[in-house]
Design a protein around this motif. Structure first.
Motif, PDB file in Angstrom:
ATOM      1  N   LYS A  63     -20.146  21.272  52.687  1.00 50.80           N
ATOM      2  CA  LYS A  63     -19.892  21.955  51.415  1.00 50.80           C
ATOM      3  C   LYS A  63     -18.544  22.664  51.392  1.00 50.80           C
ATOM      4  O   LYS A  63     -17.819  22.617  50.394  1.00 50.80           O
ATOM      5  N   ASP A  64     -18.194  23.369  52.463  1.00 50.70           N
ATOM      6  CA  ASP A  64     -16.935  24.120  52.466  1.00 50.70           C
ATOM      7  C   ASP A  64     -15.726  23.196  52.383  1.00 50.70           C
ATOM      8  O   ASP A  64     -14.755  23.482  51.667  1.00 50.70           O
ATOM      9  N   SER A  65     -15.763  22.081  53.127  1.00 53.25           N
ATOM     10  CA  SER A  65     -14.650  21.128  53.049  1.00 53.25           C
ATOM     11  C   SER A  65     -14.577  20.492  51.665  1.00 53.25           C
ATOM     12  O   SER A  65     -13.488  20.300  51.106  1.00 53.25           O
ATOM     13  N   TYR A  97     -21.302  25.087  44.337  1.00 51.96           N
ATOM     14  CA  TYR A  97     -21.907  26.424  44.293  1.00 51.96           C
ATOM     15  C   TYR A  97     -23.411  26.341  44.019  1.00 51.96           C
ATOM     16  O   TYR A  97     -24.184  27.175  44.506  1.00 51.96           O
ATOM     17  N   LYS A 100     -25.055  25.585  47.240  1.00 53.82           N
ATOM     18  CA  LYS A 100     -25.004  26.738  48.139  1.00 53.82           C
ATOM     19  C   LYS A 100     -25.921  27.862  47.667  1.00 53.82           C
ATOM     20  O   LYS A 100     -26.022  28.901  48.319  1.00 53.82           O
TER      21      LYS A 100
END
Length: 639
Positions: A63-65, A97, A100
């Protein structure tokens, strides 16, 4: 091929096409496409390469990448002024988002994307067709439906998925058929959340052939198998539930996107089925394969579901300490969902979005009035010969100005009404969820403990003194269960939902009379037909608060409650007692939170309240409002 945009597009298409079959080569081709697009310098191509790399990373739950590449895509699109790519990047950021569990940021980006997609300016780019915009809008509405479903705002969830379905039905193509089958899975999710598992199951089975044969990613077919298994299980058809659970698990092991998560989730349902069949060892084996994923999941709803299953398994296998530990984890996650500000922030952001649209209309009308003022000033100074025409123009202007002011006032009133109604509805929804969790969660656990203690008593040899102490502990446990159920009932009476306002008020009056010396007479006339649940809840809360005040403060021996419906649509509530009364001149400084709550609900119904009382002569409170106002208010809220 020469190094140009055609070669870069070929690399992007190849990289995307083999994502599920060869993830390593897919990533290599996409990075090569990005490097060459930066070398060529064509901004739209650069933007799309960032976007595709974001899709690749999100497919493997990185998710962050993925968020990094989507932000680079948004930055590139803004620098080039490409509205279509800007909206697409905002849409993709919102997706991350959502996964997450950050719903406030999710809805911010979804709304920003919706504003761009719905703006006619986007179609001024001739390279973008209406069909492309429709496809992106339908995807966006489908995702917004999932967000509302997660937050249990099911009316909004249905509203958005119906928009997505309507757009898909406009077109006759294989892609449109795939999209429709995908959106109908979300529609089935809403059916199940509304308590219609059979309707959800029929919908999924109707579109299952398209999910198998179409071009949707296999992860969505695996999720469909999983949902079908859950709905068969909810309907008590265990064999079919087992069949589709096995299909889900088998498909999860065959796909790469993302294999670990798919397998973990797929093992949860066979674990439930084995536990239902009392095959506890087999159930433990399935659920142990899911533990690492769910213990570290970022989505609290997933963790809540896992902890609930493990609590039941531990309890049924006699591991009461472990059952209690899982119950504490379940309760902690549930409390975080109820008490966190996510739902409130989401509701406030949605309300701000609607409010901004209305304020834009108000500003537009103000601008129109200002322009007409300037025009009239020019006409007045042009010539004396046009005096009569100017006079007529001025009168026309005044009439239109009054009309605009009236429209502005109506929009502001509607905005305030919508805000109040939404906050009250949110409060009642929270009460209902908390009451259900108290009754089904804590109540079930306490009842189980009671049964276990009762069974232990028959197998123990106790002295007379210890037997008395043991019985006293069981009695205290009974009292605790009764008190918990009373609290849950007061938060959201089951009779109000199932049997209506008359039975709920009657049950509340009967409950107040238990072991009391006063009498309560309840009468209800002209309201035989059920009203909207939102209206019945507000009326019930008003009567509840008035009766509480009378019982606590009046020292009355007799209390009268009347609810009357008139043919003209007016509803009157009268609560009267023969108690000690109070001085009306001193009511303002003595006003309690209870009276303020009553007034806020009466104002919400646009009604009137009349209090008559004097010291030693009892107290009477009369409330009135019109039923047709309720219906209009609810229509505003639903819009």
């Amino acid at each position: 091929m020469p190094l140009d945009t055609a070669q870069i597009n070929m690399l992007r298409k190849l990289g995307s096409a083999i994502t599920e079959s060869d993830s390593s080569l897919s990533k290599q081709l996409l990075h090569e496409a990005l490097a060459k697009s930066l070398k060529v310098g064509e901004t739209n191509t650069i933007t799309d390469c960032y976007r595709i790399l974001g899709v690749w990373h999100s497919s493997f739950d990185l998710k962050d990448s993925a968020l990094l590449y989507y932000r680079l895509s948004l930055q590139s699109a803004r620098s080039n002024g490409n509205l279509y790519l800007v909206a697409g990047a905002q849409f993709n950021i919102g997706n991350i988002y959502y996964w997450k569990g950050m719903y406030d940021s999710c809805i911010h980006y979804y709304q920003a994307a919706a504003q761009v997609f719905e703006d006619p300016e986007i179609l001024k780019d001739k390279s973008i067709s209406e069909r492309q915009i429709d496809r992106r809008k339908s995807d966006l509405y489908g995702n917004m439906s999932s967000v509302f479903n997660s937050l249990k705002n099911l009316s909004k969830a249905d509203e958005h998925i119906d928009k997505a379905i309507a757009i898909s039905k406009k077109y006759d193509s294989p892609a449109a058929a795939d999209a429709l089958a995908f959106y109908m899975q979300s529609k089935a999710d809403n059916y199940r959340a509304n308590g219609f598992p059979e309707k959800a199951l029929r919908t999924r089975l109707q579109f299952l052939p398209q999910m198998r044969e179409g071009q949707n990613a296999k992860i969505y077919l695996q999720q469909s198998y999983q949902n079908i298994s859950q709905e068969y299980f909810a309907l008590g058809i265990t064999d079919s539930a087992q069949l589709f659970a096995e299909k889900s698990l088998q498909l999860a092991t065959n796909i790469q996107v993302p294999a670990a998560i798919a397998i973990a989730i797929a093992n949860l349902q066979p674990g439930r089925i084995a536990m239902d069949r009392k095959e506890y060892k087999l159930a433990t084996g399935y659920l142990s394969k899911s533990r690492d994923y769910f213990e570290n999941a970022s989505d609290p709803l997933e963790q809540q579901s896992y902890y609930d299953v493990m609590r039941q398994l531990s309890f049924q296998t006699g591991n009461y300490k472990e059952a209690y530990e899982y119950f504490e984890k379940y309760k902690s996650v549930n409390d975080s969902l109820l008490l966190s500000e996510k739902t409130k922030e989401f509701a406030e952001r949605e309300m701000r979005y609607e409010t901004e649209k209305k304020e834009n209309q108000i500003q537009l009308q103000h601008s129109q009035i200002k322009q007409k003022n300037i025009l009239n000033y020019l006409l007045i100074g042009s010539s004396v010969a046009l005096a009569i025409i100017l006079l007529l123009t001025y009168r026309n202007y005044k009439n239109r100005q009054q009309l605009h002011q009236q429209q502005i006032h109506e929009l502001e009133t509607e905005k305030q009404l919508s805000s109040t109604q939404y906050l009250l509805k949110l409060q009642e929804d929270k009460r209902s969820r908390l009451a259900k969790d108290l009754h089904d969660g804590l109540g079930g656990l306490l009842s189980g403990v009671k049964l276990q203690l009762g069974a232990m008593k028959g197998n123990l040899i106790l002295s007379a003194e210890n037997a008395i102490a043991f019985d006293r502990a069981l009695n205290k446990l009974d009292e605790s269960i009764g008190e918990m159920r009373r609290v849950a009932h007061n938060m959201m009476p089951e009779a109000l939902i199932k049997l209506g306002l008359r039975q709920a008020v009657q049950d509340y009056c009967d409950g107040l009379l238990h072991n009391q010396s006063f009498l309560i007479n309840f009468e209800m006339h002209g309201l035989e037909e059920r009203m909207d649940s939102s209206v019945e809840i507000v009326l019930y809360r008003i009567v509840q608060e008035l009766l509480n005040n009378a019982v606590k403060h009046s020292n009355a021996s007799s209390i009268l409650v009347q609810m009357m419906g008139q043919n003209d649509g007016q509803i009157t509530i009268t609560v009267e007692d023969n108690g000690k009364g109070f001085d009306l001149d001193k009511i303002d400084p003595m006003r309690s939170a209870g009276i303020r709550n009553i007034e806020s609900r009466v104002n919400y119904l646009n009604g009137a309240m009349n209090i008559k009382s004097s010291s030693g002569k009892g107290h009477r409170c009369i409330l009135s409002a019109r039923r047709n106002f309720f219906e209009k208010s609810l229509q505003i809220l639903k819009k």
